[in-house]
Design a protein around this motif. Structure first.
Motif, PDB file in Angstrom:
ATOM      1  N   ASP A 208      13.225  -8.998 -52.863  1.00  0.00           N
ATOM      2  CA  ASP A 208      13.035 -10.094 -53.402  1.00  0.00           C
ATOM      3  C   ASP A 208      12.807  -9.659 -55.215  1.00  0.00           C
ATOM      4  O   ASP A 208      12.349  -8.874 -55.509  1.00  0.00           O
ATOM      5  N   LYS A 210      10.804 -11.081 -58.268  1.00  0.00           N
ATOM      6  CA  LYS A 210       9.972 -12.021 -58.487  1.00  0.00           C
ATOM      7  C   LYS A 210       9.882 -12.529 -59.824  1.00  0.00           C
ATOM      8  O   LYS A 210       9.249 -13.620 -59.923  1.00  0.00           O
ATOM      9  N   GLY A 222       8.174 -17.702 -57.572  1.00  0.00           N
ATOM     10  CA  GLY A 222       8.003 -17.695 -56.370  1.00  0.00           C
ATOM     11  C   GLY A 222       9.241 -16.817 -55.861  1.00  0.00           C
ATOM     12  O   GLY A 222       9.288 -16.359 -54.488  1.00  0.00           O
ATOM     13  N   GLY A 223       9.937 -16.287 -56.661  1.00  0.00           N
ATOM     14  CA  GLY A 223      11.128 -15.388 -56.369  1.00  0.00           C
ATOM     15  C   GLY A 223      12.545 -15.967 -56.992  1.00  0.00           C
ATOM     16  O   GLY A 223      12.768 -17.231 -56.723  1.00  0.00           O
ATOM     17  N   TYR A 265       5.090 -12.758 -42.986  1.00  0.00           N
ATOM     18  CA  TYR A 265       5.570 -12.166 -43.924  1.00  0.00           C
ATOM     19  C   TYR A 265       4.827 -11.152 -44.802  1.00  0.00           C
ATOM     20  O   TYR A 265       3.834 -11.504 -45.366  1.00  0.00           O
ATOM     21  N   ASN A 282       2.061 -13.430 -46.167  1.00  0.00           N
ATOM     22  CA  ASN A 282       2.555 -14.926 -46.135  1.00  0.00           C
ATOM     23  C   ASN A 282       2.389 -15.396 -44.751  1.00  0.00           C
ATOM     24  O   ASN A 282       2.933 -14.503 -43.792  1.00  0.00           O
ATOM     25  N   ARG A 284       4.812 -17.843 -43.695  1.00  0.00           N
ATOM     26  CA  ARG A 284       5.858 -18.709 -43.358  1.00  0.00           C
ATOM     27  C   ARG A 284       7.014 -17.866 -44.063  1.00  0.00           C
ATOM     28  O   ARG A 284       6.766 -16.694 -44.599  1.00  0.00           O
ATOM     29  N   GLY A 286       9.987 -16.413 -46.458  1.00  0.00           N
ATOM     30  CA  GLY A 286       9.930 -16.335 -47.859  1.00  0.00           C
ATOM     31  C   GLY A 286      10.880 -17.192 -48.636  1.00  0.00           C
ATOM     32  O   GLY A 286      11.852 -17.580 -47.963  1.00  0.00           O
ATOM     33  N   ASP A 287      10.730 -17.494 -49.952  1.00  0.00           N
ATOM     34  CA  ASP A 287      11.966 -18.361 -50.579  1.00  0.00           C
ATOM     35  C   ASP A 287      12.171 -17.273 -51.885  1.00  0.00           C
ATOM     36  O   ASP A 287      11.178 -17.375 -52.646  1.00  0.00           O
ATOM     37  N   PRO A 288      13.256 -16.916 -52.060  1.00  0.00           N
ATOM     38  CA  PRO A 288      14.567 -17.118 -51.254  1.00  0.00           C
ATOM     39  C   PRO A 288      15.081 -16.080 -50.264  1.00  0.00           C
ATOM     40  O   PRO A 288      16.109 -16.061 -49.837  1.00  0.00           O
ATOM     41  N   GLU A 289      13.939 -15.412 -49.713  1.00  0.00           N
ATOM     42  CA  GLU A 289      14.380 -14.245 -48.543  1.00  0.00           C
ATOM     43  C   GLU A 289      14.776 -15.149 -47.413  1.00  0.00           C
ATOM     44  O   GLU A 289      16.018 -14.735 -46.907  1.00  0.00           O
TER      45      GLU A 289
END
Ligand code: GLY
Length: 413
Positions: A208, A210, A222-223, A265, A282, A284, A286-289
């Motif tokens: 990512d 960041k 958030g990335g 995560y 985390n 949930r 990841g965003d944008p993972e």
């Protein structure tokens, strides 16, 4: 299957896209301008109405994408209502909800993480900063949408940041308590797994990007982009991550009596000896993972998520494309701080060599306009990272809106 995806970002758009490609009937709440035929206009915090919709549509699987509803206990309420839902319950979601809790968890279960001190006063913060010789990372204990982590390399910076969080309540309740930890140097990597309570399935490793500025400068976001799987990752790194971080995490949760079903995560730092350190958990995708993984998924992922939600994850491996994937986040200038919205977005409908996943966008008449800091993610595949990067940036150049901002150095590490 009839599937309901809960969450407003490009991550949830990519999950819904993957499920639609696997032949499922998919709904998404709240509305996502990229999926007009699948969107349902319900506020993400209106859990009662989401449940009522799911029951009316006889939804077989609910997938919760973002952390806020998970931390509010959406899974507990949905399970009580008889729904099959993929995501951790409120107790398990603490893994992301409290950095102090997660650090203590790592300490208990021999998961390598940087030495840390939890502080609630400036006196404690000052002592901690001195103790770690001023090279520290300061984190809000609670969630702050990826913005609550500050890497400091001098005392003034560190004290100022601690002051903003503790005294100025920069992130409200989330920063009434902070974690100050010794800074670990190395390469960051995101390791995710699907967990069914006891078993797990590791997902492809993702890198990512960041910070908001290029060369890893500026504030954390958030990335801003991602690569799966970065070329510098090898099998021995992957094995070390699985044995020293992921499997110990599951064992620790089981020992602590925490029933975890959903995504874990692990945000990692690989040190100079390529040993992984846990930076944060985390609860949930990841965003944008997630977007970067979904274009590589060659299986019916929803079935895996459903079996995990039923506590019956099988040993078979999910099939992933050998191709590389690169994601680039298009943001509104000013993000992660203040930004302007309402600008018409053009050019994205002509793109066919990449996926366009919507986040901060909305429909206005015949147009799609910006409506958030993270506007959309462009994700492309290629035989090599270079090729995927070229496809992604070629697509990015076709898109235009006022105040568009993105990093030009994604996939260059
Ligand atoms: N990309 C970082 C996150 O999803 O938290």
């Amino acid at each position: 299957m009839d599937i309901l995806v809960v969450g407003a970002g490009a991550r949830e758009h990519s999950l819904a896209w993957q499920f639609i490609h696997s032949g499922h009937t998919v709904w998404i709440v709240p509305e996502n301008a990229g999926l007009p035929l699948h969107s349902v206009d319900i506020n993400i915090n209106d859990i009662e109405q989401i449940i009522s919709f799911a029951q009316t549509k006889k939804i077989d699987l609910v997938v919760v994408g973002s952390e806020e509803p998970l931390l509010l206990g959406i899974v507990d309420v949905m399970k009580k209502a008889g729904l099959c839902v993929f995501g951790p319950n409120k107790e398990a979601a603490q893994i992301e909800g409290s950095k102090a809790w997660a650090k203590a968890f790592c300490h208990r279960h021999d998961i390598k993480t940087a030495p840390f001190i939890v502080c609630t006063t400036m006196k404690e913060a000052r002592d901690a900063i001195d103790y770690f010789d001023c090279s520290v990372v300061i984190k809000a204990d609670g969630v702050a949408r990826g913005k609550g982590v500050f890497v400091c390399d001098n005392k003034d910076d560190a004290l100022h940041q601690a002051f903003l969080m503790l005294e100025k309540k920069q992130f409200g309740q989330a920063s009434m308590r902070i974690v100050i930890e010794k800074r670990i140097f190395g390469k960051e990597l995101s390791a995710l797994m699907i967990v069914d309570g006891e078993r797990y399935q590791m997902l492809p490793l993702v890198e990512d990007y960041k910070t908001i500025e290029e060369q890893d400068n500026g504030k954390n976001t958030g990335g801003m982009g991602a690569v799966s799987t970065p070329q510098w990752v090898n099998q021995s790194m992957s094995t070390a991550i699985e044995t020293t971080i992921l499997s110990r995490t599951i064992e620790g949760l089981v020992k602590d009596g925490i029933h975890y079903q959903g995504i874990i995560y692990a945000g990692l730092m690989l040190d100079k000896d390529n040993q992984p350190w846990l930076l944060e958990y985390n609860c949930r995708f990841g965003d944008p993972e997630c977007q970067t993984m979904m274009v590589r998924c060659q299986d019916d992922l929803a079935q895996w998520l459903q079996t995990a939600a039923q506590g019956a994850l099988c040993q078979k491996m999910i099939r992933w494309s050998d191709e590389m994937a690169v994601s680039i986040v298009l943001a509104s200038k000013g993000y992660p701080d203040d930004y302007e919205s309402g600008y018409v977005i053009s050019g994205f409908e002509q793109i066919d060599s990449a996926c366009v996943f919507h986040a901060g966008t909305k429909r206005q008449g015949d147009c799609i306009v910006t409506a958030g800091g993270r506007v959309m993610t462009i994700t492309a595949l290629g035989k090599t990272t270079e090729e995927a990067k070229k496809h992604a940036y070629d697509a990015v150049e076709m898109i235009d809106f006022n105040d568009v901002y993105y990093r030009n150095d994604i996939a260059t590490r």
